[in-house]
Design a protein around this motif. Structure first.
Motif, PDB file in Angstrom:
ATOM      1  N   PRO A   3      -2.732   0.308   8.800  1.00  0.00           N
ATOM      2  CA  PRO A   3      -1.577  -0.149   7.768  1.00  0.00           C
ATOM      3  C   PRO A   3      -1.927   0.415   6.514  1.00  0.00           C
ATOM      4  CG  PRO A   3      -2.320  -2.035   9.296  1.00  0.00           C
ATOM      5  CD  PRO A   3      -3.261  -0.959   9.442  1.00  0.00           C
ATOM      6  N   ALA A   4      -3.204   0.696   6.146  1.00  0.00           N
ATOM      7  CA  ALA A   4      -3.271   1.214   4.848  1.00  0.00           C
ATOM      8  C   ALA A   4      -3.344   2.900   4.681  1.00  0.00           C
ATOM      9  CB  ALA A   4      -4.819   0.839   4.199  1.00  0.00           C
ATOM     10  N   TYR A   5      -3.606   3.476   5.993  1.00  0.00           N
ATOM     11  CA  TYR A   5      -3.619   5.021   6.057  1.00  0.00           C
ATOM     12  C   TYR A   5      -2.033   5.599   6.008  1.00  0.00           C
ATOM     13  CZ  TYR A   5      -8.742   5.403   7.253  1.00  0.00           C
ATOM     14  OH  TYR A   5      -9.904   5.147   7.289  1.00  0.00           O
ATOM     15  N   VAL A   6      -1.126   4.775   6.405  1.00  0.00           N
ATOM     16  CA  VAL A   6       0.175   5.284   6.908  1.00  0.00           C
ATOM     17  C   VAL A   6       1.368   5.276   5.687  1.00  0.00           C
ATOM     18  CG1 VAL A   6       2.173   4.610   8.035  1.00  0.00           C
ATOM     19  CG2 VAL A   6       0.134   4.594   9.290  1.00  0.00           C
ATOM     20  N   GLY A  41       9.816   5.532  -2.350  1.00  0.00           N
ATOM     21  CA  GLY A  41       8.484   5.965  -1.598  1.00  0.00           C
ATOM     22  C   GLY A  41       7.640   4.666  -1.630  1.00  0.00           C
ATOM     23  N   PHE A  42       7.631   3.970  -2.433  1.00  0.00           N
ATOM     24  CA  PHE A  42       6.651   2.633  -2.383  1.00  0.00           C
ATOM     25  C   PHE A  42       7.465   1.761  -1.472  1.00  0.00           C
ATOM     26  CE2 PHE A  42       5.374  -1.634  -3.792  1.00  0.00           C
ATOM     27  CZ  PHE A  42       4.253  -1.338  -3.908  1.00  0.00           C
ATOM     28  N   VAL A  43       8.539   1.586  -1.411  1.00  0.00           N
ATOM     29  CA  VAL A  43       9.163   0.382  -0.504  1.00  0.00           C
ATOM     30  C   VAL A  43       9.071   1.224   1.096  1.00  0.00           C
ATOM     31  CG1 VAL A  43      11.449  -0.472   0.308  1.00  0.00           C
ATOM     32  CG2 VAL A  43      10.627  -0.401  -2.325  1.00  0.00           C
ATOM     33  N   ALA A  44       9.296   2.348   1.000  1.00  0.00           N
ATOM     34  CA  ALA A  44       9.450   3.071   2.368  1.00  0.00           C
ATOM     35  C   ALA A  44       8.007   3.231   2.791  1.00  0.00           C
ATOM     36  CB  ALA A  44       9.955   4.325   2.562  1.00  0.00           C
ATOM     37  N   GLY A  45       6.970   3.558   1.888  1.00  0.00           N
ATOM     38  CA  GLY A  45       5.601   3.510   2.606  1.00  0.00           C
ATOM     39  C   GLY A  45       5.074   2.139   2.915  1.00  0.00           C
ATOM     40  N   SER A  46       5.414   1.095   2.014  1.00  0.00           N
ATOM     41  CA  SER A  46       4.876  -0.331   2.410  1.00  0.00           C
ATOM     42  C   SER A  46       5.387  -0.700   3.757  1.00  0.00           C
ATOM     43  CB  SER A  46       5.302  -1.260   1.185  1.00  0.00           C
ATOM     44  OG  SER A  46       4.892  -0.944  -0.110  1.00  0.00           O
ATOM     45  N   SER A  90      -2.777  -0.359  -0.586  1.00  0.00           N
ATOM     46  CA  SER A  90      -3.197   1.237  -0.740  1.00  0.00           C
ATOM     47  C   SER A  90      -2.368   1.770  -1.719  1.00  0.00           C
ATOM     48  CB  SER A  90      -2.944   1.576   0.876  1.00  0.00           C
ATOM     49  OG  SER A  90      -1.729   1.705   1.305  1.00  0.00           O
ATOM     50  N   LEU A  91      -1.023   1.497  -1.850  1.00  0.00           N
ATOM     51  CA  LEU A  91      -0.071   2.213  -2.583  1.00  0.00           C
ATOM     52  C   LEU A  91      -0.333   1.971  -4.000  1.00  0.00           C
ATOM     53  CD1 LEU A  91       3.247   2.207  -0.767  1.00  0.00           C
ATOM     54  CD2 LEU A  91       1.515   4.205  -1.032  1.00  0.00           C
ATOM     55  N   LEU A  92      -0.899   0.556  -4.200  1.00  0.00           N
ATOM     56  CA  LEU A  92      -1.112   0.244  -5.753  1.00  0.00           C
ATOM     57  C   LEU A  92      -2.627   0.927  -5.944  1.00  0.00           C
ATOM     58  CD1 LEU A  92      -0.504  -3.593  -5.514  1.00  0.00           C
ATOM     59  CD2 LEU A  92       0.845  -1.985  -6.406  1.00  0.00           C
ATOM     60  N   LEU A 118     -10.243   8.022  -1.784  1.00  0.00           N
ATOM     61  CA  LEU A 118     -10.643   6.781  -1.565  1.00  0.00           C
ATOM     62  C   LEU A 118     -10.024   5.680  -2.273  1.00  0.00           C
ATOM     63  CD1 LEU A 118     -14.334   7.439  -0.989  1.00  0.00           C
ATOM     64  CD2 LEU A 118     -12.909   6.832   0.740  1.00  0.00           C
ATOM     65  N   ASP A 119      -9.126   6.209  -3.403  1.00  0.00           N
ATOM     66  CA  ASP A 119      -8.440   5.206  -4.189  1.00  0.00           C
ATOM     67  C   ASP A 119      -7.528   4.121  -3.437  1.00  0.00           C
ATOM     68  OD1 ASP A 119      -6.495   7.037  -3.670  1.00  0.00           O
ATOM     69  OD2 ASP A 119      -6.057   7.554  -5.612  1.00  0.00           O
ATOM     70  N   PHE A 120      -6.840   4.607  -2.327  1.00  0.00           N
ATOM     71  CA  PHE A 120      -5.945   3.864  -1.628  1.00  0.00           C
ATOM     72  C   PHE A 120      -6.791   2.782  -0.928  1.00  0.00           C
ATOM     73  CE2 PHE A 120      -6.624   7.150   1.320  1.00  0.00           C
ATOM     74  CZ  PHE A 120      -6.721   6.750   2.579  1.00  0.00           C
TER      75      PHE A 120
END
Length: 173
Positions: A3-6, A41-46, A90-92, A118-120
């Motif tokens: 869920p963090a990689y996607v 992008g933030f909403v869709a990625g989350s 991850s996005l934050l 590695l930031d995400f």
């Protein structure tokens, strides 16, 4: 970690539109985040990360290469909190590093080796350790943390090259 990689590749694929920073320029003369960090992008990625995590939760016990994968929780609610924390965190984390890179005067897409890969992960771990500490510390053992730190850069570079070849990313890193 799925869920963090996607979220990041999904944010790049489904993103575009209004930048999160609204085009704001900071006192250093650089954008706060830049055009690459958008609300869509933030909403869709989350959502992609959360949906994947919940599907994995509902599938029940899973194994990959003979290794039992941990469940994201013992209830739908706890699984939602964990997967949302991993995805949004991850996005934050990626946005936080984008903010730092702008302060360092680096342009959008400029590499910062090691940190970019590695930031995400750091963001996902930080938010999840805050929202679900018992789950986090029981699942992210030292061996899992070390494996994640080793495997993630390899996956990150590979997916970025694929995204570049597909025309989704402007640079292959």
């Amino acid at each position: 970690m799925l869920p963090a990689y996607v979220p990041s590749p999904c944010a790049a694929f489904f993103g575009g539109g209004r930048p999160i920073d609204g085009g704001r320029i900071m006192a250093d003369g650089n954008r706060m985040l830049g055009d690459g960090k958008t609300i869509r992008g933030f909403v869709a990625g989350s959502l992609c990360g959360i949906i994947l995590g919940m599907i994995l939760f509902w599938m029940g016990d899973l194994q990959i290469f003979g290794i039992d994968l941990p469940s994201f929780g013992d209830s739908t609610y706890s699984a939602f909190v964990v997967t949302a924390s991993l995805a949004i965190g991850s996005l934050l984390g990626d946005m936080a590093m984008s903010f730092v890179k702008r302060r360092l005067g680096k342009k959008r897409g400029a590499p910062l080796p090691g940190v970019d890969q590695l930031d995400f992960v750091a963001g996902a771990w930080l938010l999840t350790s805050i929202t679900s500490p018992v789950w986090f510390f029981s699942n992210f053992t030292l061996s899992v943390v070390l494996a994640t730190i080793i495997v993630t850069p390899l996956l990150h570079i590979t997916t970025n090259i694929i995204g570049y070849m597909m025309g989704i990313k402007k640079e292959p890193w």
